[in-house]
Design a protein around this motif. Structure first.
Motif, mmCIF file in Angstrom:
data_model
loop_
_atom_site.group_PDB
_atom_site.id
_atom_site.type_symbol
_atom_site.label_atom_id
_atom_site.label_comp_id
_atom_site.label_asym_id
_atom_site.label_seq_id
_atom_site.Cartn_x
_atom_site.Cartn_y
_atom_site.Cartn_z
ATOM 1 N N ARG A 176 -124.666 27.534 -58.217
ATOM 2 C CA ARG A 176 -123.662 27.541 -57.160
ATOM 3 C C ARG A 176 -122.417 28.281 -57.626
ATOM 4 N NH1 ARG A 176 -125.418 24.851 -52.295
ATOM 5 N NH2 ARG A 176 -123.201 24.781 -51.794
ATOM 6 N N GLU A 177 -121.787 28.975 -56.696
ATOM 7 C CA GLU A 177 -120.520 29.640 -56.981
ATOM 8 C C GLU A 177 -119.352 28.906 -56.332
ATOM 9 O OE1 GLU A 177 -120.630 33.818 -56.211
ATOM 10 O OE2 GLU A 177 -122.499 34.128 -57.325
ATOM 11 N N ASP A 178 -119.642 27.796 -55.659
ATOM 12 C CA ASP A 178 -118.593 27.009 -55.010
ATOM 13 C C ASP A 178 -118.437 25.663 -55.710
ATOM 14 O OD1 ASP A 178 -121.075 26.076 -54.242
ATOM 15 O OD2 ASP A 178 -120.484 25.608 -52.178
ATOM 16 N N LEU A 179 -118.348 25.690 -57.034
ATOM 17 C CA LEU A 179 -118.351 24.435 -57.788
ATOM 18 C C LEU A 179 -117.199 23.489 -57.435
ATOM 19 C CD1 LEU A 179 -119.570 25.517 -61.339
ATOM 20 C CD2 LEU A 179 -120.817 24.285 -59.561
ATOM 21 N N PRO A 180 -115.972 23.968 -57.187
ATOM 22 C CA PRO A 180 -114.931 23.005 -56.786
ATOM 23 C C PRO A 180 -115.324 22.203 -55.541
ATOM 24 C CG PRO A 180 -113.923 25.074 -57.411
ATOM 25 C CD PRO A 180 -115.409 25.320 -57.364
ATOM 26 N N ALA A 181 -115.982 22.850 -54.595
ATOM 27 C CA ALA A 181 -116.440 22.136 -53.395
ATOM 28 C C ALA A 181 -117.555 21.161 -53.737
ATOM 29 C CB ALA A 181 -116.910 23.136 -52.336
ATOM 30 N N VAL A 182 -118.479 21.579 -54.626
ATOM 31 C CA VAL A 182 -119.572 20.690 -55.039
ATOM 32 C C VAL A 182 -119.007 19.455 -55.736
ATOM 33 C CG1 VAL A 182 -121.588 20.454 -56.532
ATOM 34 C CG2 VAL A 182 -121.259 22.550 -55.209
ATOM 35 N N TYR A 183 -118.087 19.665 -56.674
ATOM 36 C CA TYR A 183 -117.460 18.513 -57.340
ATOM 37 C C TYR A 183 -116.777 17.610 -56.315
ATOM 38 C CZ TYR A 183 -117.973 20.755 -61.964
ATOM 39 O OH TYR A 183 -118.466 21.322 -63.118
ATOM 40 N N SER A 184 -116.038 18.230 -55.393
ATOM 41 C CA SER A 184 -115.266 17.450 -54.415
ATOM 42 C C SER A 184 -116.151 16.669 -53.461
ATOM 43 C CB SER A 184 -114.335 18.382 -53.622
ATOM 44 O OG SER A 184 -113.391 19.005 -54.476
ATOM 45 N N ALA A 185 -117.400 17.083 -53.302
ATOM 46 C CA ALA A 185 -118.333 16.346 -52.452
ATOM 47 C C ALA A 185 -118.830 15.075 -53.120
ATOM 48 C CB ALA A 185 -119.518 17.235 -52.084
ATOM 49 N N CYS A 186 -118.677 14.992 -54.442
ATOM 50 C CA CYS A 186 -119.252 13.880 -55.210
ATOM 51 C C CYS A 186 -118.292 12.700 -55.330
ATOM 52 C CB CYS A 186 -119.631 14.354 -56.617
ATOM 53 S SG CYS A 186 -120.923 15.626 -56.635
ATOM 54 N N THR A 187 -118.871 11.521 -55.398
ATOM 55 C CA THR A 187 -118.092 10.316 -55.713
ATOM 56 C C THR A 187 -117.747 10.307 -57.199
ATOM 57 O OG1 THR A 187 -119.375 9.148 -54.024
ATOM 58 C CG2 THR A 187 -118.060 7.799 -55.563
ATOM 59 N N LEU A 188 -118.702 10.704 -58.014
ATOM 60 C CA LEU A 188 -118.500 10.867 -59.452
ATOM 61 C C LEU A 188 -119.505 11.874 -59.957
ATOM 62 C CD1 LEU A 188 -120.703 9.246 -61.613
ATOM 63 C CD2 LEU A 188 -119.938 7.377 -60.159
ATOM 64 N N THR A 189 -119.236 12.418 -61.135
ATOM 65 C CA THR A 189 -120.183 13.330 -61.766
ATOM 66 C C THR A 189 -120.574 12.765 -63.120
ATOM 67 O OG1 THR A 189 -118.472 14.635 -62.858
ATOM 68 C CG2 THR A 189 -119.141 15.320 -60.632
ATOM 69 N N SER A 190 -121.539 13.439 -63.757
ATOM 70 C CA SER A 190 -122.016 12.931 -65.043
ATOM 71 C C SER A 190 -122.454 14.079 -65.943
ATOM 72 C CB SER A 190 -123.188 11.973 -64.821
ATOM 73 O OG SER A 190 -123.474 11.255 -66.003
ATOM 74 N N SER A 191 -122.181 13.927 -67.233
ATOM 75 C CA SER A 191 -122.734 14.806 -68.254
ATOM 76 C C SER A 191 -123.665 13.956 -69.103
ATOM 77 C CB SER A 191 -121.625 15.407 -69.124
ATOM 78 O OG SER A 191 -122.179 16.098 -70.235
ATOM 79 N N SER A 192 -124.947 14.299 -69.093
ATOM 80 C CA SER A 192 -125.956 13.474 -69.764
ATOM 81 C C SER A 192 -126.471 14.099 -71.053
ATOM 82 C CB SER A 192 -127.133 13.235 -68.810
ATOM 83 O OG SER A 192 -127.643 14.471 -68.333
#
Length: 378
Positions: A264-280
């Protein structure tokens, strides 16, 4: 001063994004940048072509074993551009920069290294051989820039010349990575996920070090307890890895719960769509960009304790042991169980932390200082 940056490609990735960020920030009155890639194309190619004071060249290699093409092609570019500093970014680009800078030519040489605790059994034999060769050769390098304190210790423990190492954490463009609630809401509508549904995101290339298997196993645990939770994965990688991960997701009963977005090239929007993110990630991380990017968008993050993840995360979420799906699932549930006000507070604290600690100008100025220091010996 002319600085030649050697990198395998300009495809989307943490190292490549940081290179582009640095090139945008360098003082154009003092530095002329030359970027040489092994292969054409990539997400960042066009943006670099439009950037003043940056010359872009491509060796046009057939593959990484085209040694004659590497050496001869780079020699021609160096003779034409006459760089003061050769900056090799990762792996064999470092080796090649050293060969040209110290054996064939007389340029100063800087290496850019990033990883920690790499499990080379997950990669090609040549990767491990190059890593060990570079450790042996590192005393001949003028400076080694590493983007994490954990990475600095790891490389020193592996035999890299510790007196040559300088730690410069990544710089995050908080003017680009910032909350985009409207665009995040638009994505949710496209994905048919209502605002009330918790959405857990995982951004990053599909690579063994990212340990997507642990992410998916944690997702199974949370999905069993919370029928409303959905998951989204944004990243690209080899077809075989993607196929294996989708097969694992299917076997875990997650077919209807996981969205596979690809790159994706719209990562700020993808992050903003999430309740939380994770690095596993289970190994290899130095400075996890996705953690800092998520926090810059005011989205809390749960990260595994790999590399400098705890330093990067700060007050913006939770740290859990790597390779532990149960711990990862428990941390996710704790955050999605918070009130929206508490989640927003955590996200805002995370953004403040990124702005204070990992601004672009800090990274750029520190790198410029290294360039000037190395060039003073010319």
């Amino acid at each position: 001063m002319r600085v030649l940056f050697l990198v395998s490609s300009l495809h989307q990735g943490g190292a490549e994004r940081q290179l582009v960020t640095l090139l945008h920030g360098l003082d154009r009155k003092r530095f002329r940048s030359i970027v040489v890639t092994y292969y054409p194309g990539g997400t960042w190619e066009e943006s670099l072509r439009r950037l003043p004071c940056v010359d872009l060249h491509c060796l046009g290699l057939k593959n990484r074993f085209d040694l004659a093409g590497m050496i001869m092609g780079l020699s021609k570019i160096i003779r034409r551009t006459r760089p003061d500093i050769l900056y090799g970014l990762l792996g064999d680009a470092c080796t090649l920069a050293l060969i040209h800078g110290k054996i064939i030519g007389k340029s100063r040489v800087i290496w850019g290294l990033r990883a920690t605790n790499v499990d080379f059994s997950q990669y090609s034999l040549i990767s491990g051989l190059v890593y060990r060769l570079n450790a042996y050769l590192s005393t001949r390098v003028d400076r080694i820039i590493i983007n994490s304190w954990a990475g600095s210790k790891y490389h020193a423990d592996q035999g890299y010349a510790c007196k040559r190492i300088t730690v410069i954490p990544n710089g995050i463009d908080t003017g680009y990575f910032m909350p985009q609630p409207d665009k995040g809401a638009d994505l949710r509508r496209q994905w048919q996920i209502s605002p009330a549904i918790p959405l857990i995101g995982r951004v990053g290339r599909l690579d063994p070090m990212k340990d997507y298997a642990t992410f998916l196993k944690a997702a199974k645990t949370v999905a069993a307890r919370r029928p409303d939770v959905r998951f989204v994965i944004a990243g690209d990688g080899p077809d075989q890895i993607l196929d294996d991960l989708k097969a694992l997701s299917c076997s875990l009963g997650l077919d209807e719960r996981v969205l596979w977005l690809g790159p994706r090239e719209d990562l700020p929007a993808v992050y903003s769509a999430c309740t939380l993110t994770s690095s596993s990630s289970s190994f290899g991380e130095g400075f996890p960009n996705v953690v800092a990017e998520s926090l810059a968008c005011e989205v809390p993050c749960v990260a595994t304790d790999v590399g400098d993840s705890s330093r990067v995360l700060g007050p913006g979420g939770m740290i859990v042991p790597p390779g532990n799906p149960a711990a990862l699932a428990e941390a996710w549930e704790r955050i999605i169980s918070l009130s929206q006000q508490q989640q927003r507070h955590t996200g805002k604290k995370g953004r403040e932390h990124v702005i204070d600690s990992f601004g672009i100008q800090k990274m750029v100025h520190a790198t410029e200082k290294v360039f000037l220091s190395v060039a003073s010996y010319l």
